[in-house]
Design a protein around this motif. Sequence first.
Motif, PDB file in Angstrom:
ATOM      1  N   THR A   6      -0.610 -25.978  34.576  1.00 27.55           N
ATOM      2  CA  THR A   6       0.814 -25.682  34.615  1.00 27.55           C
ATOM      3  C   THR A   6       1.260 -25.273  33.221  1.00 27.55           C
ATOM      4  O   THR A   6       0.857 -25.879  32.226  1.00 27.55           O
ATOM      5  CB  THR A   6       1.602 -26.927  35.065  1.00 27.55           C
ATOM      6  N   ASN A   7       2.084 -24.246  33.139  1.00 27.20           N
ATOM      7  CA  ASN A   7       2.673 -23.848  31.870  1.00 27.20           C
ATOM      8  C   ASN A   7       3.760 -24.857  31.531  1.00 27.20           C
ATOM      9  O   ASN A   7       4.790 -24.929  32.207  1.00 27.20           O
ATOM     10  CB  ASN A   7       3.247 -22.433  32.013  1.00 27.20           C
ATOM     11  N   ASN A   8       3.517 -25.675  30.505  1.00 29.67           N
ATOM     12  CA  ASN A   8       4.431 -26.778  30.201  1.00 29.67           C
ATOM     13  C   ASN A   8       5.790 -26.303  29.714  1.00 29.67           C
ATOM     14  O   ASN A   8       6.800 -26.977  29.947  1.00 29.67           O
ATOM     15  CB  ASN A   8       3.809 -27.713  29.167  1.00 29.67           C
ATOM     16  N   SER A   9       5.852 -25.163  29.039  1.00 28.89           N
ATOM     17  CA  SER A   9       7.160 -24.672  28.600  1.00 28.89           C
ATOM     18  C   SER A   9       8.012 -24.281  29.801  1.00 28.89           C
ATOM     19  O   SER A   9       9.218 -24.496  29.811  1.00 28.89           O
ATOM     20  CB  SER A   9       7.001 -23.490  27.648  1.00 28.89           C
ATOM     21  N   ALA A  10       7.387 -23.734  30.836  1.00 28.91           N
ATOM     22  CA  ALA A  10       8.132 -23.391  32.050  1.00 28.91           C
ATOM     23  C   ALA A  10       8.531 -24.653  32.810  1.00 28.91           C
ATOM     24  O   ALA A  10       9.632 -24.732  33.356  1.00 28.91           O
ATOM     25  CB  ALA A  10       7.289 -22.489  32.939  1.00 28.91           C
ATOM     26  N   ALA A  11       7.656 -25.649  32.829  1.00 30.13           N
ATOM     27  CA  ALA A  11       7.945 -26.890  33.548  1.00 30.13           C
ATOM     28  C   ALA A  11       9.137 -27.625  32.939  1.00 30.13           C
ATOM     29  O   ALA A  11       9.879 -28.306  33.640  1.00 30.13           O
ATOM     30  CB  ALA A  11       6.716 -27.790  33.545  1.00 30.13           C
ATOM     31  N   LYS A  12       9.329 -27.481  31.627  1.00 29.16           N
ATOM     32  CA  LYS A  12      10.453 -28.127  30.969  1.00 29.16           C
ATOM     33  C   LYS A  12      11.762 -27.370  31.201  1.00 29.16           C
ATOM     34  O   LYS A  12      12.835 -27.954  31.122  1.00 29.16           O
ATOM     35  CB  LYS A  12      10.192 -28.230  29.470  1.00 29.16           C
ATOM     36  N   CYS A  24      17.885 -23.428  36.408  1.00 27.10           N
ATOM     37  CA  CYS A  24      17.655 -23.558  34.976  1.00 27.10           C
ATOM     38  C   CYS A  24      18.993 -23.750  34.276  1.00 27.10           C
ATOM     39  O   CYS A  24      20.049 -23.460  34.845  1.00 27.10           O
ATOM     40  CB  CYS A  24      16.955 -22.324  34.423  1.00 27.10           C
ATOM     41  N   ALA A  25      18.938 -24.227  33.059  1.00 24.07           N
ATOM     42  CA  ALA A  25      20.148 -24.417  32.263  1.00 24.07           C
ATOM     43  C   ALA A  25      20.480 -23.111  31.543  1.00 24.07           C
ATOM     44  O   ALA A  25      19.603 -22.279  31.297  1.00 24.07           O
ATOM     45  CB  ALA A  25      19.935 -25.530  31.250  1.00 24.07           C
ATOM     46  N   VAL A  55      11.257 -15.087  40.382  1.00 29.19           N
ATOM     47  CA  VAL A  55      10.685 -16.261  41.040  1.00 29.19           C
ATOM     48  C   VAL A  55       9.166 -16.169  41.104  1.00 29.19           C
ATOM     49  O   VAL A  55       8.466 -17.163  40.911  1.00 29.19           O
ATOM     50  CB  VAL A  55      11.297 -16.438  42.446  1.00 29.19           C
ATOM     51  N   ARG A  56       8.618 -14.988  41.345  1.00 35.01           N
ATOM     52  CA  ARG A  56       7.170 -14.821  41.450  1.00 35.01           C
ATOM     53  C   ARG A  56       6.473 -15.223  40.148  1.00 35.01           C
ATOM     54  O   ARG A  56       5.453 -15.908  40.158  1.00 35.01           O
ATOM     55  CB  ARG A  56       6.846 -13.378  41.802  1.00 35.01           C
ATOM     56  N   ALA A  57       7.031 -14.837  39.007  1.00 32.62           N
ATOM     57  CA  ALA A  57       6.447 -15.175  37.712  1.00 32.62           C
ATOM     58  C   ALA A  57       6.502 -16.675  37.459  1.00 32.62           C
ATOM     59  O   ALA A  57       5.538 -17.267  36.955  1.00 32.62           O
ATOM     60  CB  ALA A  57       7.173 -14.425  36.603  1.00 32.62           C
ATOM     61  N   ILE A  58       7.603 -17.311  37.826  1.00 32.95           N
ATOM     62  CA  ILE A  58       7.740 -18.754  37.612  1.00 32.95           C
ATOM     63  C   ILE A  58       6.795 -19.517  38.526  1.00 32.95           C
ATOM     64  O   ILE A  58       6.209 -20.519  38.137  1.00 32.95           O
ATOM     65  CB  ILE A  58       9.201 -19.181  37.823  1.00 32.95           C
ATOM     66  N   ARG A  59       6.618 -19.023  39.740  1.00 30.45           N
ATOM     67  CA  ARG A  59       5.707 -19.678  40.686  1.00 30.45           C
ATOM     68  C   ARG A  59       4.270 -19.638  40.164  1.00 30.45           C
ATOM     69  O   ARG A  59       3.502 -20.580  40.368  1.00 30.45           O
ATOM     70  CB  ARG A  59       5.806 -18.981  42.032  1.00 30.45           C
ATOM     71  N   TYR A  64       1.992 -26.027  41.021  1.00 25.58           N
ATOM     72  CA  TYR A  64       2.013 -27.294  41.774  1.00 25.58           C
ATOM     73  C   TYR A  64       3.416 -27.864  41.937  1.00 25.58           C
ATOM     74  O   TYR A  64       3.567 -28.994  42.361  1.00 25.58           O
ATOM     75  CB  TYR A  64       1.123 -28.334  41.089  1.00 25.58           C
ATOM     76  N   SER A  65       4.459 -27.081  41.616  1.00 24.16           N
ATOM     77  CA  SER A  65       5.820 -27.585  41.837  1.00 24.16           C
ATOM     78  C   SER A  65       6.147 -27.423  43.313  1.00 24.16           C
ATOM     79  O   SER A  65       6.327 -26.331  43.815  1.00 24.16           O
ATOM     80  CB  SER A  65       6.808 -26.810  40.980  1.00 24.16           C
TER      81      SER A  65
END
Length: 66
Positions: A6-12, A24-25, A55-59, A64-65
């Motif tokens: 998982t890309n941790n910067s995206a997960a945060k 997102c904020a 959305v496709r890029a974030i997915r 695993y979200s």
Amino acid sequence: MPKIKTNNSAAKRFKRTASGGYKCAHSHLNHILTKKSSKRKRNLRPTGMISDSDVRAIRQMMPYSV
């Protein structure tokens, strides 16, 4: 088959909603707040939704979200 990291910067930054979208904020609400009007800061408070084209890029960054 190895697990995908998982890309941790995206997960945060992004959270999955119950309907399958991502929220997102808003930006520009962390520092140098004195020159920004109260109305501007108030309108940056609620979370925004990610557009369908992103959305496709974030997915891919967060496989695993659920």
